[in-house]
Design a protein around this motif. Structure first.
Motif, PDB file in Angstrom:
ATOM      1  N   LYS A 280       0.888  -1.251  -0.166  1.00 34.79           N
ATOM      2  CA  LYS A 280      -0.038   0.037  -0.007  1.00 34.79           C
ATOM      3  C   LYS A 280       0.916   1.230   0.190  1.00 34.79           C
TER       4      LYS A 280
ATOM      5  N   ASP B 181       5.326  -2.437 -10.358  1.00 31.33           N
ATOM      6  CA  ASP B 181       4.072  -3.408 -10.564  1.00 31.33           C
ATOM      7  C   ASP B 181       2.833  -2.854  -9.911  1.00 31.33           C
TER       8      ASP B 181
ATOM      9  N   LEU C 194      -6.009  -4.202  -1.299  1.00 32.74           N
ATOM     10  CA  LEU C 194      -5.062  -3.309  -1.170  1.00 32.74           C
ATOM     11  C   LEU C 194      -5.343  -1.923  -0.114  1.00 32.74           C
ATOM     12  N   SER C 195      -6.342  -2.536   1.001  1.00 27.91           N
ATOM     13  CA  SER C 195      -6.647  -1.221   1.728  1.00 27.91           C
ATOM     14  C   SER C 195      -5.773  -1.454   2.919  1.00 27.91           C
TER      15      SER C 195
ATOM     16  N   PHE D  19      -0.213  -8.488  -6.241  1.00 32.06           N
ATOM     17  CA  PHE D  19      -0.347  -7.166  -6.123  1.00 32.06           C
ATOM     18  C   PHE D  19       0.565  -6.438  -7.367  1.00 32.06           C
ATOM     19  N   ARG D  20       0.199  -7.519  -8.404  1.00 34.64           N
ATOM     20  CA  ARG D  20       0.949  -6.778  -9.849  1.00 34.64           C
ATOM     21  C   ARG D  20      -0.345  -6.153 -10.346  1.00 34.64           C
ATOM     22  N   ILE D  21      -0.248  -4.786 -10.559  1.00 32.72           N
ATOM     23  CA  ILE D  21      -1.278  -4.084 -10.843  1.00 32.72           C
ATOM     24  C   ILE D  21      -1.512  -3.823 -12.235  1.00 32.72           C
ATOM     25  N   ARG D  22      -1.567  -4.889 -13.147  1.00 29.33           N
ATOM     26  CA  ARG D  22      -1.576  -4.843 -14.572  1.00 29.33           C
ATOM     27  C   ARG D  22      -2.623  -5.931 -15.004  1.00 29.33           C
TER      28      ARG D  22
ATOM     29  N   THR E 262       0.011  -2.233 -18.514  1.00 30.25           N
ATOM     30  CA  THR E 262       0.271  -1.503 -17.309  1.00 30.25           C
ATOM     31  C   THR E 262      -0.844  -0.451 -17.151  1.00 30.25           C
TER      32      THR E 262
ATOM     33  N   VAL F 213      -7.605   0.336 -11.218  1.00 31.69           N
ATOM     34  CA  VAL F 213      -8.204  -0.466 -10.064  1.00 31.69           C
ATOM     35  C   VAL F 213      -9.813  -0.067  -9.873  1.00 31.69           C
TER      36      VAL F 213
ATOM     37  N   GLU G 209      -9.535  -1.782  -3.461  1.00 30.35           N
ATOM     38  CA  GLU G 209      -8.920  -0.491  -2.492  1.00 30.35           C
ATOM     39  C   GLU G 209     -10.094  -0.027  -1.509  1.00 30.35           C
TER      40      GLU G 209
END
Lengths: 224, 122
Positions: free
Chosen positions: A155, A187, B36-37, B86-89, B96, B100, B104
């Motif tokens: 985070k 990432d 993700l919080s 946690f790969r934000i893609r 990429t 999101v 969250e």
């Protein structure tokens, strides 16, 4: 009788409301607020000590220091002749917006300030959940901590706009792969800007200072 | 560990909701916690149990935590997919440039309140 109420509100509503008030005030006064997040010993105060002397000629600066106890960090900043105010949380592992507001209210009359640095309590976890009204969130990671930390503490990296790798002068003593650290962080947040610095040797500090100057210059007061 | 702070904030919200609705008890609290919080559902639950012991308003309340995985919408291929860890893609095309759309959240969704039969304030 039982009634069901739809609420749909953030669990941090009261924190976020206070943070938005601060953010709005700082927009109106053209004050750029920077929230520094990093573990204990990541080098947050030391980075400020290396940074502030290079900014002070062009900007009026206030530092809000957050710690569980003592005013050692505020004293270090004041020793540079820069305004500082200490928040001691008395145990809490993060700063909340109402604490920052109280500290700001105690100092705002001494301003106006172009830059407010908020140094959060040393912790890579909890501070990330609390918006403090800042414009820039900066996460620090020092070489001795290890290059896998972005993946472990997502985070803080996800919500930051800049990532500063500190203590790069210690590189030779540690298996810290900067590319790996950067990739883990990207990432989580593809828009993250990375800086690599050593406050001790001064390496990389100029680029970091330039970034802050540009952001501060772009953050002009909003005309009434 | 800031789940206790979050519980304090939730407690304030529940107290004011109860007051506004003339409720004597809270029966059920439903929250949504995204991955993700940064909040650990088990720890929030423990904090809730600790508050319940000392707060009569919550004495019979249950906390329902809905944990939400990370989901993204890709700007390139316009598809939605679950993020891989946690790969934000985008999981489909690897893009990429994503938004999101879930993960969250830190949300008080709804509450079940016990009110006197006359009801609360309108």
């Amino acid at each position: 009788m039982i009634i069901i109420k739809r609420v749909m509100e953030s669990l941090l509503r009261s924190n976020d409301e206070t943070a938005r008030i601060l953010h709005h005030e700082w927009n109106e006064s053209g004050t750029l607020a920077v929230n520094l997040i990093g573990s204990t010993g990541a080098g947050k105060t030391t980075l400020l000590e290396a940074t502030l002397p290079k900014l002070r000629d062009n900007a009026r600066i206030l530092v809000i220091e957050g710690d569980i106890e003592t005013d050692h960090d505020a004293a270090r900043i004041e020793a540079l002749g820069i305004d500082a105010v200490q928040i001691t949380t008395g145990g809490a592992c993060h700063l909340e917006a109402h604490l920052v507001e109280k500290a700001w209210r105690s100092m705002e009359a001494r301003g106006p300030y172009d830059l407010v640095f908020i140094e959060n309590v040393g912790n890579l976890v909890c501070p990330a959940s609390y918006y403090l009204g800042e414009h820039l969130r900066v996460v620090l990671l020092s070489v001795p901590e290890g290059d896998d930390k972005p993946a472990k503490y997502p985070k803080a990296f996800r919500t930051s706009s800049a990532f500063v790798i500190t203590k790069i002068d210690l590189q030779q003593h540690f298996d810290f792969d900067r590319t790996r650290a950067r990739n883990y962080a990207l990432d989580l947040q593809p828009a993250l800007l990375t800086f690599e610095v050593s406050a001790r040797t001064g390496e990389g500090i100029d680029g970091w200072v330039r970034f802050l100057k540009e952001r501060a210059a772009a953050h002009m007061p909003i005309p009434a | 560990v800031h789940e206790v702070s979050i519980m304090e904030s939730l407690h304030e919200q529940l107290t004011s909701l109860a007051r506004a609705n003339g409720a004597t008890r809270v029966r059920r609290v439903a929250v949504e916690i995204g991955e993700l919080s940064n909040v650990v559902p088990e720890m929030l639950h423990q904090a809730f149990l600790a508050f319940r012991e000392v707060e009569p308003l919550l004495a019979e309340a249950d906390l329902e935590i809905r944990s939400l995985p990370v989901r993204v919408r890709c700007h390139s291929c316009k598809q939605e997919s679950d993020a891989e860890g946690f790969r934000i893609r985008c999981r489909l095309c690897g893009g990429t440039e994503v938004e999101v759309i879930q993960g969250e959240e830190l949300l008080l969704r709804d509450v079940e309140l016990e009110v006197d039969s006359e009801g609360g304030e309108p």
